[in-house]
Structure formats: structure tokens, C-alpha cells
Design an enzyme around this catalytic site. Structure first.
Site, PDB file in Angstrom:
ATOM      1  N   ASP A  21       0.854  -1.193   0.000  1.00 19.24           N
ATOM      2  CA  ASP A  21       0.000   0.000   0.000  1.00 19.24           C
ATOM      3  C   ASP A  21       0.886   1.237   0.000  1.00 19.24           C
ATOM      4  OD1 ASP A  21      -1.801   2.024   0.539  1.00 19.24           O
ATOM      5  OD2 ASP A  21      -2.140   1.413   2.633  1.00 19.24           O
ATOM      6  N   ASN A  23      -0.155   4.439  -0.998  1.00 14.94           N
ATOM      7  CA  ASN A  23      -0.812   5.715  -0.702  1.00 14.94           C
ATOM      8  C   ASN A  23      -1.501   5.743   0.657  1.00 14.94           C
ATOM      9  OD1 ASN A  23      -2.969   4.104  -1.184  1.00 14.94           O
ATOM     10  ND2 ASN A  23      -3.939   5.404  -2.725  1.00 14.94           N
ATOM     11  N   ASP A  25      -3.944   3.983   2.115  1.00 15.73           N
ATOM     12  CA  ASP A  25      -5.401   3.879   2.323  1.00 15.73           C
ATOM     13  C   ASP A  25      -5.810   2.489   2.797  1.00 15.73           C
ATOM     14  OD1 ASP A  25      -4.988   2.397   0.062  1.00 15.73           O
ATOM     15  OD2 ASP A  25      -6.481   3.407  -1.176  1.00 15.73           O
ATOM     16  N   ASP A  29      -1.648  -1.174  -4.015  1.00 13.06           N
ATOM     17  CA  ASP A  29      -1.851  -0.401  -5.246  1.00 13.06           C
ATOM     18  C   ASP A  29      -0.650  -0.563  -6.187  1.00 13.06           C
ATOM     19  OD1 ASP A  29       0.099   1.363  -4.034  1.00 13.06           O
ATOM     20  OD2 ASP A  29      -1.556   2.197  -2.859  1.00 13.06           O
ATOM     21  N   ASP A 199      -9.239 -17.391 -15.894  1.00 17.93           N
ATOM     22  CA  ASP A 199     -10.057 -17.776 -14.752  1.00 17.93           C
ATOM     23  C   ASP A 199     -11.209 -18.693 -15.180  1.00 17.93           C
ATOM     24  OD1 ASP A 199     -10.767 -17.150 -11.865  1.00 17.93           O
ATOM     25  OD2 ASP A 199     -12.646 -16.610 -12.857  1.00 17.93           O
ATOM     26  N   GLU A 280      -7.283 -29.777 -16.091  1.00 20.38           N
ATOM     27  CA  GLU A 280      -7.620 -30.711 -17.163  1.00 20.38           C
ATOM     28  C   GLU A 280      -6.566 -30.675 -18.259  1.00 20.38           C
ATOM     29  OE1 GLU A 280     -10.220 -32.690 -16.836  1.00 20.38           O
ATOM     30  OE2 GLU A 280     -10.916 -31.706 -15.004  1.00 20.38           O
TER      31      GLU A 280
HETATM   32  C1  NOJ Z   1     -11.419 -18.765  -9.671  1.00 17.91           C
HETATM   33  C2  NOJ Z   1     -10.737 -17.667  -8.923  1.00 17.91           C
HETATM   34  O1  NOJ Z   1      -9.424 -18.054  -8.629  1.00 17.91           O
HETATM   35  C3  NOJ Z   1     -11.563 -17.389  -7.700  1.00 17.91           C
HETATM   36  O2  NOJ Z   1     -10.903 -16.530  -6.819  1.00 17.91           O
HETATM   37  C4  NOJ Z   1     -12.886 -16.844  -8.142  1.00 17.91           C
HETATM   38  O3  NOJ Z   1     -13.704 -16.639  -7.023  1.00 17.91           O
HETATM   39  C5  NOJ Z   1     -13.581 -17.794  -9.110  1.00 17.91           C
HETATM   40  N1  NOJ Z   1     -12.708 -18.297 -10.114  1.00 17.91           N
HETATM   41  C6  NOJ Z   1     -14.718 -17.109  -9.822  1.00 17.91           C
HETATM   42  O4  NOJ Z   1     -14.214 -16.117 -10.668  1.00 17.91           O
END
Ligand code: NOJ
Length: 563
Positions: A21, A23, A25, A29, A199, A280
Site C-alpha cells: 500500500d 498511498n 489507504d 496499489d 479464470d 484438465e
Molecule cells: C477462480 C478464482 O481463482 C476465484 O478466486 C474466483 O472466485 C472464481 N474463479 C470465480 O471467478
């Protein structure tokens, strides 16, 4: 063939809110990240993966993105990001971003439009269905608890969300969605980012026929069963029911074609990387047409890293990879128990943490480390539900308080909560662990064990610290081609206490011996030579050894070059 940068690199995951951090807060960042790039460089990492840095209402701690082409204001501006990227590149550190494809935030302008009316041009950007008999379209569940469907009175339909209610799933069967997301991908690639961690790719498509799932348990029963299981067998009994619950919502046809399409975009640019948040093997495609890497998550799914577990994991994983595919290992991230907590035994934690790192840096494949593990940060159990940010854990708590007493509900929730591994990085032995100024309330509490040596500043000054051990091993790996490029050849298949293997590359062969026990072991190797040069040991050793007979000290980490 020459290896790519990402095959040689050690990655380090930054959870932006918790890293540094600048700044004051209470929230990390970009300036904080910039300030610590020299630290990261000297630590010896080569590449960074940033958890989402996009604007987000933060209901899923950043994985609910409300704008894919900007920076969360609490982290800085787009210019700050560009400065950060340039500064990282100047130090020869690559940067990959987190790309959340499955869903956006419900605060994204796309969703606001989509939900506004049935004939809005973006209606079909998300998954909308009519209800059935006054209820949701089917019995599908959200991974994060409760129904996967949310009723929206504006249009009297339900939208689908595999994760939180505030994370509506994008409809990837709509070509406009693809186009919009590929535009965002290009936006960052044009700026110079080195790739993406993808993700939740497994949930991008769902079964279009939408049949009910057939699991006979409720989701809470399954959660409870997993959390309370005493033995592995107890736990395993429930896995098929969990799988049945999500059967129609994961790994559906179309996802590999989509990933291949993304790969063609990435390949328009020089040398960029795609890492899938999936174990997978199929995401490797034919070895060179889909994702470059997919995490070896099964390795970390154990209470103890035993040699037998590791050997079995490697045997399975490496034999499944298609030709040309490259492994990718990790032991923790922002969703899991921290490595120090998970694989410690309460007695030899420091030694076991060193072994965990040694394993990551000596197995074949690209290692991913998680911020804070280099100083032995541990999970921090929150003891006040008001401090929780992790929404699924709050959901679990609210459900559990009706079934068990409040303290037990809190314990269950704290253990399940991913807040436990997301607390701020501990930079110094001073109030707030040096993360934020002392008077500031940090977004998640700082683990008080910063005062017990778990902080960067003190460990930098202590020659025997875990941090200096990380540094030493990371730099040793860079100088040791066999550890980067070498094939993996397991030795001593039946050894219960230690793991021994060779890494052989064209230039060099190394023997790796990791003693996971408090017993010394006298071992013999029948190799083409028994003469070795010690490349690394956490024990006092001569530079050159004869390892025909080797006395491996308790918890020894030994890497020997065959000469
Ligand atoms: C996997 C991510 O690593 C996790 O943190 C997130 O909550 C879920 N996908 C949904 O985006």
C-alpha cells in the site's frame, strides 16, 4: 529446441490489494507494486501473475469485473499500470494478467443493458431463461452456494450465475460476446502484457438442454461433509455427489474450440502466454494449439506432501501430457490454504516449507509461487464475521448458524474463507506489518505474526531466514540448466521418507534428493557415475561428493550435478 521464456521462468502471484500500500489507504496499489519491483528482482522471480486489477464492486474480491479495459481506482490509474508494466519490463520481469471470461460483474454496463429489457441488443449476452412452475429453470447450484439462477423482476426471467449472484455468466455462444472480450484481450496485449491466466474456463459453457442435476445431497450437506471429513476416505465418498451436482455446468463441448480461438489471437503477438485455471490436461490441446500451461492442481490436494504422493502425481501428470506440452506446478494461491499452513506439521514447519519450495523448483515444469510464501506467511483465521470479505464464506456462515452453534459456524466459515490466505503482505516488524501506515485500518487485518519474525525486513537481515533461502534457491535454479530443461527420472520408487530423482538435460544431469523426514537416510545410487558436484544443500557438505553411498540428513535438500 530453445525453451520459451515461460518455460524457464518462475512466476510469482501478486494479489494486488494485499501486496503493498503506497498511498496509505489500507489497500495495495500499483505504486506499491512498483516500489517493490527491485525486491522481486532480487528475490529471483522472473514473471508476475496479477490477480484481477480491473474495476470491480469487489463482491468476489476482484473476480467480478465491471470494466475489462481499465484499472480499479483503488489500485491506481491506467497510467500507473503502464508505468508498472514498463518498470517490470525494464527489470526483465514479465507480467501476465487475470482474465475472467466466464462471467462479468452485475455492475458491468453490458449486464445493465442486458437486464433492462428482453429486446435489448445485449439481452443475449448473458444466459436468461423463463422460470418453471414459479421457480428457477432447473435445480442447478452456484459453486458459491445456493441456486445458480437469480430472478429478475424487470423482465420476469432468471439469469444464470455459476458463481455469485453478482457474477452473471456471459453467453459465449453469442459471437458478439466473443468479439467484445477479444477486443479487451487485444487492448492489454497491445499495451505489452505478456499473457493471461484464464479464470474459471471449465464453466464457460453449460449444457444447453439444462437437465436437472441428480446429486442426492444438498450443497450444504456436501460442504459440511468435506469440511468435517476426518479421513480421506470419508471425504472421497462425497466427491461423486459433488461432481454429479455440477455435471451439466462444467467442461461442456465448445470450450476447447474457444480456447483454440483465443490461442490464435495470442499467437498474432510475439511470445505471449496462456495459463489455464484448470488441471484438465485437455486444455493443452495437441500440445501446441491451445493453452501453453494448465496447473497441476492435484499435487497440492493433500494434507501432507509425502514422497509417495509426489511420485504418483508426477507419474500420472507427466505421462498424460501430450508431446511438447510443458508442466506447471504450484502449491498455493489466493483460493487455497497457504503452503506454510497446509504442509507444515506444527513441529517442523520451517523445514517443510523449505522442502516445498525445493520441490517446486526442482520438479519439471514452470513453478508458480504466491506472494508472502517466501517469508512463511500463514493462514489467518478471522474471528469476527464482520471482517470477512469472501462472500461464499459469509454465505456458509449464515447457513451454518442455523445448524450449529455460532462459534462453530464461525470456525467453519473462517476455515472455508479465502480471506485467510489474502491478508496483507508483511513487510516489517511494525504496526500493520509495514503494509500500511500504523493508524490505518487495512482492508483485511494483518496477521499479527509479523511481530514474530514473519516479515520481509527482518528476514532480509537474517542469513538463515526462509526469505534468504528462497533467494538462494531461486538464483541457484537459474544457474542450473538441468532443473529448468531436464527430463524427470524418478529413482528409489519405494522410499517412504525421501524423494530422489534425476533431471537430465543435454547440458547437465542432476540428482535431486529431498528428505521429508526427521530420520537420516543412508542411501545408494547405481548411476553411470557416483561422482558429483554439490549444487545445493541445506547441510554442510564438501563441494565434491561420491554419492554411491549417501547419508541424507533429516530434511536435507540435496542437488548434485553428475560429473
Ligand atoms: C477462480 C478464482 O481463482 C476465484 O478466486 C474466483 O472466485 C472464481 N474463479 C470465480 O471467478
Amino acid at each position: 529446441m530453445a525453451l520459451k521464456w515461460w518455460q524457464k521462468a518462475v512466476f510469482y502471484q501478486i494479489y494486488p490489494r494485499s501486496f503493498a500500500d503506497a498511498n496509505g489507504d489500507g489497500i495495495g496499489d500499483f505504486q506499491g507494486m512498483i516500489n517493490h519491483l527491485d525486491y522481486l528482482k532480487s528475490l529471483g522471480i522472473d514473471a508476475l501473475w496479477l490477480s484481477p486489477h480491473f474495476p470491480s464492486p469487489f463482491i468476489d474480491c476482484g473476480y467480478d469485473v465491471s470494466d475489462y479495459v481499465d484499472v480499479a481506482p483503488e489500485l491506481g490509474t491506467l497510467d500507473d499500470f503502464k508505468r508498472f508494466l514498463a518498470e517490470a519490463h525494464q527489470r526483465d520481469i514479465r507480467v501476465i494478467l487475470d482474465l475472467v471470461l466466464n462471467h462479468s460483474s452485475d455492475q458491468h454496463a453490458w449486464f445493465s443493458e442486458s437486464r433492462s429489457s428482453c429486446d435489448n441488443p445485449k439481452r443475449d449476452w448473458y444466459v436468461w431463461e423463463d422460470g418453471v412452475d414459479g421457480g428457477p429453470p432447473n435445480n442447478w447450484m452456484s459453486y458459491f452456494g445456493g441456486s445458480a439462477w437469480e430472478y429478475d423482476s424487470t423482465t420476469d426471467q432468471y439469469y444464470y450465475h455459476c458463481f455469485l449472484t453478482e457474477q452473471p455468466d456471459l453467453n459465449w455462444r453469442n459471437p458478439e460476446v466473443k468479439q467484445a472480450m477479444w477486443d479487451a484481450v487485444r487492448f492489454w496485449l497491445d499495451m505489452g502484457v505478456d499473457g493471461f491466466r484464464l479464470d474459471a474456463i471449465g464453466t464457460i459453457f453449460e449444457d444447453p438442454d439444462m437437465p436437472d442435476h441428480t446429486s442426492k445431497y444438498s450443497q450444504f450437506e456436501l460442504y459440511k461433509a468435506f469440511r468435517m471429513a476426518k479421513t480421506k476416505e470419508d471425504r472421497e465418498e462425497y466427491i461423486p455427489h459433488w461432481e454429479a451436482m455440477f455435471h451439466h455446468q462444467v467442461e461442456q463441448p465448445g470450450v476447447h474450440e474457444l480456447m483454440q480461438e483465443l490461442r490464435t489471437i495470442i499467437d498474432e503477438y510475439d511470445d505471449r502466454l496462456l495459463v489455464g485455471e484448470s488441471e484438465e490436461i485437455e486444455y493443452y490441446g495437441d500440445g501446441d494449439n491451445e493453452l501453453h500451461l494448465a496447473f497441476n492442481f492435484p499435487l497440492m490436494r493433500t494434507a501432507r506432501l509425502t514422497p509417495a504422493w509426489i511420485r504418483a502425481n508426477q507419474e500420472e501428470r507427466l505421462s498424460e501430457l501430450p508431446p511438447g506440452a510443458w508442466p506447471c506446478n504450484t502449491l498455493n494461491n489466493h483460493d487455497t490454504t497457504r503452503v506454510y499452513t497446509q504442509f507444515g506439521d506444527g513441529k517442523n514447519d520451517a523445514a517443510l516449507a523449505r522442502l516445498s519450495l525445493a520441490l517446486m523448483l526442482t520438479l519439471r515444469g514452470t513453478p508458480f509461487l504466491y506472494n508472502g510464501e517466501e517469508i512463511g506467511m500463514t493462514d489467518y483465521m478471522l474471528d469476527d464475521i464482520g471482517q470477512f470479505w469472501d462472500t461464499p464464506a459469509i454465505w456458509l456462515y449464515n447457513l451454518a448458524v442455523n445448524e450449529v452453534d455460532a462459534s462453530e459456524a464461525l470456525r467453519l466459515a473462517a476455515k472455508a474463507s479465502r480471506d485467510r490466505c489474502r491478508t496483507p503482505v508483511q513487510w516489517a516488524n511494525s504496526a500493520n506489518g509495514g503494509f500500511s501506515p500504523p493508524e490505518v485500518k487495512t482492508w483485511l487485518p494483518v496477521n499479527p505474526n509479523y511481530a514474530e519474525g514473519v516479515n520481509v525486513a527482518e528476514q532480509l537481515d537474517a542469513p538463515d531466514s526462509l526469505l534468504n533461502f528462497y533467494k538462494e534457491m531461486l538464483h541457484m535454479r537459474k544457474r542450473t540448466p538441468a532443473l529448468i530443461a531436464g527430463a524427470y527420472e524418478p529413482l528409489h520408487d519405494d522410499a517412504e521418507d525421501y524423494l530422489a530423482f534425476l533431471r537430465r538435460s543435454a547440458e547437465q544431469s542432476c540428482l535431486v534428493a529431498l528428505n521429508f523426514s526427521e530420520q537420516p537416510h543412508n542411501i545408494r545410487f547405481e548411476l553411470e557415475t557416483s561422482a558429483g558436484r554439490v549444487i545445493f544443500s541445506n547441510q554442510e557438505r564438501e563441494n565434491e561428493i561420491d554419492f554411491k553411498r549417501l547419508n541424507l540428513a533429516p530434511y536435507e535438500i540435496l542437488i548434485v550435478e553428475l560429473i
